[in-house]
Scaffold this motif. Structure first.
Motif, PDB file in Angstrom:
ATOM      1  N   MET A  24     -37.323 -12.511 -13.575  1.00  0.00           N
ATOM      2  CA  MET A  24     -36.716 -11.237 -13.307  1.00  0.00           C
ATOM      3  C   MET A  24     -35.288 -11.482 -12.857  1.00  0.00           C
ATOM      4  SD  MET A  24     -38.002  -9.404  -9.764  1.00  0.00           S
ATOM      5  CE  MET A  24     -38.590 -10.784  -8.829  1.00  0.00           C
ATOM      6  N   GLN A  25     -34.443 -10.528 -13.091  1.00  0.00           N
ATOM      7  CA  GLN A  25     -33.046 -10.639 -12.666  1.00  0.00           C
ATOM      8  C   GLN A  25     -32.811  -9.716 -11.471  1.00  0.00           C
ATOM      9  OE1 GLN A  25     -29.583  -9.313 -15.190  1.00  0.00           O
ATOM     10  NE2 GLN A  25     -29.312 -11.529 -15.244  1.00  0.00           N
ATOM     11  N   LEU A  26     -32.180 -10.271 -10.437  1.00  0.00           N
ATOM     12  CA  LEU A  26     -31.863  -9.516  -9.232  1.00  0.00           C
ATOM     13  C   LEU A  26     -30.380  -9.160  -9.219  1.00  0.00           C
ATOM     14  CD1 LEU A  26     -33.739 -11.711  -6.610  1.00  0.00           C
ATOM     15  CD2 LEU A  26     -34.614  -9.747  -7.890  1.00  0.00           C
ATOM     16  N   TYR A  27     -30.039  -8.077  -8.538  1.00  0.00           N
ATOM     17  CA  TYR A  27     -28.659  -7.606  -8.421  1.00  0.00           C
ATOM     18  C   TYR A  27     -28.379  -7.273  -6.965  1.00  0.00           C
ATOM     19  CZ  TYR A  27     -24.728  -4.325  -8.701  1.00  0.00           C
ATOM     20  OH  TYR A  27     -23.544  -3.677  -8.508  1.00  0.00           O
ATOM     21  N   ARG A  28     -27.212  -7.681  -6.502  1.00  0.00           N
ATOM     22  CA  ARG A  28     -26.745  -7.296  -5.157  1.00  0.00           C
ATOM     23  C   ARG A  28     -25.270  -6.936  -5.255  1.00  0.00           C
ATOM     24  NH1 ARG A  28     -27.507 -11.989  -1.032  1.00  0.00           N
ATOM     25  NH2 ARG A  28     -26.837 -10.382   0.414  1.00  0.00           N
ATOM     26  N   PHE A  29     -24.839  -6.015  -4.399  1.00  0.00           N
ATOM     27  CA  PHE A  29     -23.412  -5.694  -4.303  1.00  0.00           C
ATOM     28  C   PHE A  29     -22.991  -6.010  -2.875  1.00  0.00           C
ATOM     29  CE2 PHE A  29     -19.732  -2.816  -3.817  1.00  0.00           C
ATOM     30  CZ  PHE A  29     -18.962  -3.338  -4.849  1.00  0.00           C
ATOM     31  N   LEU A  30     -22.174  -7.035  -2.728  1.00  0.00           N
ATOM     32  CA  LEU A  30     -21.721  -7.497  -1.422  1.00  0.00           C
ATOM     33  C   LEU A  30     -20.441  -6.772  -1.045  1.00  0.00           C
ATOM     34  CD1 LEU A  30     -22.192 -11.317  -2.126  1.00  0.00           C
ATOM     35  CD2 LEU A  30     -23.829  -9.731  -1.094  1.00  0.00           C
ATOM     36  N   THR A  31     -20.350  -6.292   0.195  1.00  0.00           N
ATOM     37  CA  THR A  31     -19.147  -5.626   0.673  1.00  0.00           C
ATOM     38  C   THR A  31     -18.819  -6.084   2.083  1.00  0.00           C
ATOM     39  OG1 THR A  31     -20.338  -3.749   1.615  1.00  0.00           O
ATOM     40  CG2 THR A  31     -19.629  -3.545  -0.681  1.00  0.00           C
ATOM     41  N   ALA A  32     -17.557  -5.971   2.433  1.00  0.00           N
ATOM     42  CA  ALA A  32     -17.103  -6.275   3.796  1.00  0.00           C
ATOM     43  C   ALA A  32     -15.633  -5.910   3.896  1.00  0.00           C
ATOM     44  CB  ALA A  32     -17.305  -7.742   4.142  1.00  0.00           C
ATOM     45  N   ASP A  33     -15.141  -5.859   5.132  1.00  0.00           N
ATOM     46  CA  ASP A  33     -13.705  -5.691   5.341  1.00  0.00           C
ATOM     47  C   ASP A  33     -12.976  -6.867   4.708  1.00  0.00           C
ATOM     48  OD1 ASP A  33     -14.290  -3.439   6.782  1.00  0.00           O
ATOM     49  OD2 ASP A  33     -13.853  -4.321   8.739  1.00  0.00           O
ATOM     50  N   ASP A  34     -11.716  -6.673   4.398  1.00  0.00           N
ATOM     51  CA  ASP A  34     -10.899  -7.718   3.775  1.00  0.00           C
ATOM     52  C   ASP A  34     -10.519  -8.778   4.825  1.00  0.00           C
ATOM     53  OD1 ASP A  34      -9.300  -9.198   2.099  1.00  0.00           O
ATOM     54  OD2 ASP A  34      -7.584  -7.858   2.256  1.00  0.00           O
ATOM     55  N   THR A  35     -11.477  -9.629   5.131  1.00  0.00           N
ATOM     56  CA  THR A  35     -11.267 -10.753   6.040  1.00  0.00           C
ATOM     57  C   THR A  35     -11.926 -11.979   5.412  1.00  0.00           C
ATOM     58  OG1 THR A  35     -13.326 -10.465   7.274  1.00  0.00           O
ATOM     59  CG2 THR A  35     -11.401  -9.202   8.046  1.00  0.00           C
ATOM     60  N   ASP A  36     -11.788 -13.112   6.059  1.00  0.00           N
ATOM     61  CA  ASP A  36     -12.432 -14.309   5.528  1.00  0.00           C
ATOM     62  C   ASP A  36     -13.955 -14.177   5.562  1.00  0.00           C
ATOM     63  OD1 ASP A  36     -12.601 -14.536   8.309  1.00  0.00           O
ATOM     64  OD2 ASP A  36     -12.301 -16.702   8.289  1.00  0.00           O
ATOM     65  N   ALA A  37     -14.486 -13.255   6.369  1.00  0.00           N
ATOM     66  CA  ALA A  37     -15.930 -13.037   6.416  1.00  0.00           C
ATOM     67  C   ALA A  37     -16.464 -12.613   5.046  1.00  0.00           C
ATOM     68  CB  ALA A  37     -16.284 -11.988   7.467  1.00  0.00           C
ATOM     69  N   PHE A  38     -15.693 -11.814   4.298  1.00  0.00           N
ATOM     70  CA  PHE A  38     -16.127 -11.409   2.957  1.00  0.00           C
ATOM     71  C   PHE A  38     -16.214 -12.623   2.042  1.00  0.00           C
ATOM     72  CE2 PHE A  38     -15.057 -10.224  -1.426  1.00  0.00           C
ATOM     73  CZ  PHE A  38     -16.173  -9.455  -1.714  1.00  0.00           C
ATOM     74  N   CYS A  39     -15.196 -13.471   2.071  1.00  0.00           N
ATOM     75  CA  CYS A  39     -15.206 -14.674   1.230  1.00  0.00           C
ATOM     76  C   CYS A  39     -16.375 -15.585   1.598  1.00  0.00           C
ATOM     77  CB  CYS A  39     -13.886 -15.420   1.353  1.00  0.00           C
ATOM     78  SG  CYS A  39     -12.492 -14.492   0.689  1.00  0.00           S
TER      79      CYS A  39
END
Length: 67
Positions: free
Chosen positions: A1-16
């Motif tokens: 099966m294929q899984l999908y996620r959409f990752l979000t965060a403020d524009d900081t190094d935490a997102f990277c």
């Protein structure tokens, strides 16, 4: 099966770090990243879709972050 996620965060190094952690867990980038101004909070926000193939059958109870 294929899984999908959409990752979000403020524009900081935490997102990277969030995206890097997903890549190192076997997720693959899907499409281009997004970048938008969150006027309610006065910050720039980033987003990136990721996908991953895993064995099994889909269930709405599946915890995608644990895959």
């Amino acid at each position: 099966m294929q899984l999908y996620r959409f990752l979000t965060a403020d524009d900081t190094d935490a997102f990277c770090h969030k995206v890097t952690r997903a890549l190192n867990a076997g997720w693959v980038l899907h499409g281009s990243p997004t970048y938008a101004f969150d006027a309610a909070n006065g910050v720039m926000r980033c987003g990136q879709a990721v996908i991953k193939d895993v064995p099994g059958t889909y269930s709405p109870d599946l915890k995608l972050g644990e895959q």
